[in-house]
Every structure is written in structure tokens, then in C-alpha cells.
Design a protein around this motif. Structure first.
Motif, PDB file in Angstrom:
ATOM      1  N   GLN A  92       0.834  -1.192   0.000  1.00  0.00           N
ATOM      2  CA  GLN A  92       0.000   0.000   0.000  1.00  0.00           C
ATOM      3  C   GLN A  92       0.877   1.253   0.000  1.00  0.00           C
ATOM      4  O   GLN A  92       1.901   1.303   0.669  1.00  0.00           O
ATOM      5  CB  GLN A  92      -0.904   0.013   1.240  1.00  0.00           C
ATOM      6  N   LEU A  93       0.459   2.250  -0.782  1.00  0.00           N
ATOM      7  CA  LEU A  93       1.142   3.540  -0.699  1.00  0.00           C
ATOM      8  C   LEU A  93       0.976   4.079   0.712  1.00  0.00           C
ATOM      9  O   LEU A  93      -0.118   4.083   1.272  1.00  0.00           O
ATOM     10  CB  LEU A  93       0.537   4.527  -1.697  1.00  0.00           C
ATOM     11  N   GLU A  94       2.102   4.521   1.294  1.00  0.00           N
ATOM     12  CA  GLU A  94       2.080   4.998   2.666  1.00  0.00           C
ATOM     13  C   GLU A  94       1.819   6.503   2.688  1.00  0.00           C
ATOM     14  O   GLU A  94       1.730   7.160   1.657  1.00  0.00           O
ATOM     15  CB  GLU A  94       3.424   4.673   3.332  1.00  0.00           C
ATOM     16  N   VAL A  95       1.702   7.048   3.867  1.00  0.00           N
ATOM     17  CA  VAL A  95       1.490   8.479   4.034  1.00  0.00           C
ATOM     18  C   VAL A  95       2.627   9.246   3.376  1.00  0.00           C
ATOM     19  O   VAL A  95       3.803   8.893   3.511  1.00  0.00           O
ATOM     20  CB  VAL A  95       1.404   8.831   5.539  1.00  0.00           C
ATOM     21  N   GLY A  96       2.276  10.286   2.654  1.00  0.00           N
ATOM     22  CA  GLY A  96       3.300  11.091   2.003  1.00  0.00           C
ATOM     23  C   GLY A  96       3.782  10.531   0.680  1.00  0.00           C
ATOM     24  O   GLY A  96       4.800  10.977   0.153  1.00  0.00           O
ATOM     25  N   GLY A  97       3.059   9.555   0.119  1.00  0.00           N
ATOM     26  CA  GLY A  97       3.416   9.042  -1.188  1.00  0.00           C
ATOM     27  C   GLY A  97       4.628   8.132  -1.199  1.00  0.00           C
ATOM     28  O   GLY A  97       5.357   8.055  -2.179  1.00  0.00           O
ATOM     29  N   ARG A  98       4.858   7.405  -0.094  1.00  0.00           N
ATOM     30  CA  ARG A  98       5.958   6.454  -0.052  1.00  0.00           C
ATOM     31  C   ARG A  98       5.410   5.029  -0.105  1.00  0.00           C
ATOM     32  O   ARG A  98       4.293   4.760   0.340  1.00  0.00           O
ATOM     33  CB  ARG A  98       6.802   6.655   1.207  1.00  0.00           C
ATOM     34  N   VAL A  99       6.202   4.118  -0.679  1.00  0.00           N
ATOM     35  CA  VAL A  99       5.793   2.732  -0.851  1.00  0.00           C
ATOM     36  C   VAL A  99       6.625   1.852   0.071  1.00  0.00           C
ATOM     37  O   VAL A  99       7.856   1.977   0.124  1.00  0.00           O
ATOM     38  CB  VAL A  99       5.970   2.286  -2.317  1.00  0.00           C
ATOM     39  N   ARG A 100       5.936   0.972   0.770  1.00  0.00           N
ATOM     40  CA  ARG A 100       6.598   0.032   1.691  1.00  0.00           C
ATOM     41  C   ARG A 100       7.059  -1.186   0.906  1.00  0.00           C
ATOM     42  O   ARG A 100       6.270  -1.828   0.214  1.00  0.00           O
ATOM     43  CB  ARG A 100       5.629  -0.372   2.791  1.00  0.00           C
ATOM     44  N   ILE A 101       8.338  -1.507   1.025  1.00  0.00           N
ATOM     45  CA  ILE A 101       8.914  -2.669   0.359  1.00  0.00           C
ATOM     46  C   ILE A 101       9.580  -3.549   1.413  1.00  0.00           C
ATOM     47  O   ILE A 101      10.383  -3.085   2.214  1.00  0.00           O
ATOM     48  CB  ILE A 101       9.962  -2.253  -0.701  1.00  0.00           C
ATOM     49  N   GLY A 102       9.259  -4.802   1.394  1.00  0.00           N
ATOM     50  CA  GLY A 102       9.893  -5.745   2.311  1.00  0.00           C
ATOM     51  C   GLY A 102       9.548  -7.165   1.901  1.00  0.00           C
ATOM     52  O   GLY A 102       8.542  -7.389   1.243  1.00  0.00           O
ATOM     53  N   TYR A 103      10.414  -8.075   2.202  1.00  0.00           N
ATOM     54  CA  TYR A 103      11.603  -7.871   3.000  1.00  0.00           C
ATOM     55  C   TYR A 103      12.787  -7.422   2.139  1.00  0.00           C
ATOM     56  O   TYR A 103      12.991  -7.939   1.051  1.00  0.00           O
ATOM     57  CB  TYR A 103      11.988  -9.148   3.739  1.00  0.00           C
ATOM     58  N   VAL A 104      13.556  -6.487   2.702  1.00  0.00           N
ATOM     59  CA  VAL A 104      14.888  -6.177   2.208  1.00  0.00           C
ATOM     60  C   VAL A 104      15.842  -6.768   3.234  1.00  0.00           C
ATOM     61  O   VAL A 104      15.800  -6.413   4.410  1.00  0.00           O
ATOM     62  CB  VAL A 104      15.107  -4.659   2.066  1.00  0.00           C
ATOM     63  N   TYR A 105      16.653  -7.711   2.794  1.00  0.00           N
ATOM     64  CA  TYR A 105      17.575  -8.373   3.707  1.00  0.00           C
ATOM     65  C   TYR A 105      18.868  -7.566   3.794  1.00  0.00           C
ATOM     66  O   TYR A 105      19.475  -7.253   2.775  1.00  0.00           O
ATOM     67  CB  TYR A 105      17.868  -9.796   3.249  1.00  0.00           C
ATOM     68  N   VAL A 106      19.262  -7.251   5.015  1.00  0.00           N
ATOM     69  CA  VAL A 106      20.445  -6.426   5.250  1.00  0.00           C
ATOM     70  C   VAL A 106      21.488  -7.258   5.993  1.00  0.00           C
ATOM     71  O   VAL A 106      21.172  -7.898   6.996  1.00  0.00           O
ATOM     72  CB  VAL A 106      20.084  -5.170   6.075  1.00  0.00           C
ATOM     73  N   THR A 107      22.706  -7.245   5.474  1.00  0.00           N
ATOM     74  CA  THR A 107      23.832  -7.873   6.155  1.00  0.00           C
ATOM     75  C   THR A 107      24.881  -6.812   6.445  1.00  0.00           C
ATOM     76  O   THR A 107      25.344  -6.129   5.524  1.00  0.00           O
ATOM     77  CB  THR A 107      24.467  -8.986   5.307  1.00  0.00           C
ATOM     78  N   VAL A 108      25.206  -6.650   7.705  1.00  0.00           N
ATOM     79  CA  VAL A 108      26.266  -5.736   8.117  1.00  0.00           C
ATOM     80  C   VAL A 108      27.500  -6.570   8.420  1.00  0.00           C
ATOM     81  O   VAL A 108      27.461  -7.467   9.280  1.00  0.00           O
ATOM     82  CB  VAL A 108      25.865  -4.914   9.356  1.00  0.00           C
ATOM     83  N   ARG A 109      28.573  -6.291   7.698  1.00  0.00           N
ATOM     84  CA  ARG A 109      29.861  -6.937   7.959  1.00  0.00           C
ATOM     85  C   ARG A 109      30.765  -5.884   8.591  1.00  0.00           C
ATOM     86  O   ARG A 109      31.099  -4.894   7.938  1.00  0.00           O
ATOM     87  CB  ARG A 109      30.478  -7.472   6.668  1.00  0.00           C
ATOM     88  N   PHE A 110      31.123  -6.104   9.837  1.00  0.00           N
ATOM     89  CA  PHE A 110      31.947  -5.125  10.531  1.00  0.00           C
ATOM     90  C   PHE A 110      33.386  -5.152  10.019  1.00  0.00           C
ATOM     91  O   PHE A 110      34.137  -4.193  10.207  1.00  0.00           O
ATOM     92  CB  PHE A 110      31.868  -5.352  12.036  1.00  0.00           C
ATOM     93  N   THR A 111      33.750  -6.227   9.347  1.00  0.00           N
ATOM     94  CA  THR A 111      34.996  -6.322   8.589  1.00  0.00           C
ATOM     95  C   THR A 111      34.592  -6.712   7.173  1.00  0.00           C
ATOM     96  O   THR A 111      34.206  -7.855   6.921  1.00  0.00           O
ATOM     97  CB  THR A 111      35.941  -7.386   9.188  1.00  0.00           C
ATOM     98  N   SER A 112      34.627  -5.771   6.240  1.00  0.00           N
ATOM     99  CA  SER A 112      34.081  -6.028   4.911  1.00  0.00           C
ATOM    100  C   SER A 112      34.952  -7.006   4.134  1.00  0.00           C
ATOM    101  O   SER A 112      36.133  -7.215   4.433  1.00  0.00           O
ATOM    102  CB  SER A 112      33.937  -4.721   4.135  1.00  0.00           C
TER     103      SER A 112
END
Length: 200
Positions: A92-112
Motif C-alpha cells: 500500500q502507498l504509505e502516508v506522504g506518497g511512499r511505498v513500503r517494500i519488504g523484505y529487504v535483507y540487510v547484512t552488516v559486515r563489521f569487517t568487509s
């Protein structure tokens, strides 16, 4: 196996907290799950509106070599590609004309993987349709480039994960649209050599 496209940005480890705080600001305001407490290297604690491996149990990333995996829903300013995706897939379009997308999988590598002195934040699409959206949407691209810039990141790449050249959209404070390999950088090693030297 489907398409797995994603944006990756690289930053100094001291800036990971800022990057995660900025990423959390892109989350929808209402969440049905408990917040996630994350302990970063050095002991700093953050509370994030995401899950880790679909759980809300506290995550401790203080040990050397740790990585952090997050399952996120993010809001993007609507453009034609996002509106089309929403019509086909139901977000659904969110408030202010933004679109919710998920899941976006995020991986943080503290040593890239590219440079041990830098950290990385990798944001991967969960489906082939979302991967195509990541490739087409100027708003998605701008969101991740802006996130890189606001986090003090040195580099932002778009990767299709199939061995094709990566798109370089941000480097050392400058917006770009180049490929790696490409005329300017023969490979990732040449790209990394252009990053600022780390403070001793």
C-alpha cells in the motif's frame, strides 16, 4: 534460483551506528513485532525496528568478525517503477506518497570482504520482482545513495550477484554512474585503492 540484486555500501566501522540509525528512519512507523536490541563492536547498543533471522531476541555483535543480519521493511518515495510494483504486488502507498517494500535483507559486515579496515552494509532484494524493481527505480537508487552519503560511506555499488559488472553510484563524496570493471576501475582492487586511507 531467482534474481538477487542488492546495494552495498562501505564505510568506516565507527559510522555503522549512524548507518543503522538512518536505515531505521526508513522503516514504516508501525510495526507488529517487538524492537530488536543490537550490541555493536565496542559495546554501543541500538534498538532497531527490524528482526534478525525473523526473531526479536537481542543480538550481540561485539565479538571480532561478527556479522549482523536484519530483515527489514523500508519506505521509498514513490516513482513510476514503485507504483507499478505496488499495483502488481499489493504494498500500500504509505502516508506522504511512499511505498513500503519488504523484505529487504540487510547484512552488516563489521569487517568487509573488500577491505578489512572498512565495514559494509549489504541490502538485498528478497524476490526476483523486487530485484527488477531495485534495478529500475530511480527512487530506490537515490535512497541507498543518500543513505551512503548520510552515513559517511565512501562507496555505494549495485550488484546483480551474477558476475556482471557492478554499478558504482557513489565514491568519496561524489555521485557517479560507472561500472566496475570499467574504464576508470579495472576491478574491485582498483576501486578500493581509491578509498581514503584509514586513520592510524
Amino acid at each position: 534460483m531467482g534474481l538477487i540484486y542488492g546495494y552495498e555500501f562501505y564505510l568506516r566501522p565507527r559510522d555503522v551506528s549512524r548507518a543503522l540509525t538512518r536505515l531505521a528512519a526508513l522503516a514504516p512507523p508501525a510495526r507488529a513485532v517487538a524492537p530488536l536490541e543490537v550490541t555493536l563492536p565496542g559495546g554501543e547498543r541500538l534498538v532497531l525496528p527490524f528482526t534478525s533471522h525473523f526473531e526479536s531476541d537481542p543480538v550481540d555483535c561485539s565479538a571480532p568478525g561478527s556479522t549482523l543480519g536484519l530483515d527489514t521493511s523500508l519506505l521509498f518515495d514513490a516513482d513510476d517503477a514503485l507504483r507499478e510494483y505496488a499495483q502488481l504486488n499489493g504494498p500500500q502507498l504509505e502516508v506522504g506518497g511512499r511505498v513500503r517494500i519488504g523484505y529487504v535483507y540487510v547484512t552488516v559486515r563489521f569487517t568487509s570482504l573488500l577491505h578489512p579496515g572498512y565495514a559494509s552494509v549489504e541490502c538485498w532484494a528478497a524476490t526476483s520482482g523486487m530485484s527488477r524493481l531495485f534495478a529500475r527505480s530511480a527512487s530506490v537508487r537515490k535512497t541507498f545513495v543518500d543513505l551512503t552519503a548520510a552515513s559517511g560511506g565512501v562507496c555505494c555499488l549495485f550488484d546483480t550477484g551474477d558476475g556482471a559488472p557492478e554499478q558504482l553510484y557513489w565514491l568519496n563524496g561524489e555521485a557517479l554512474d560507472e561500472t566496475v570493471p570499467g574504464p576508470r576501475f579495472a576491478d574491485e582492487r582498483a576501486l578500493v585503492a581509491a578509498w581514503p586511507a584509514l586513520e592510524e
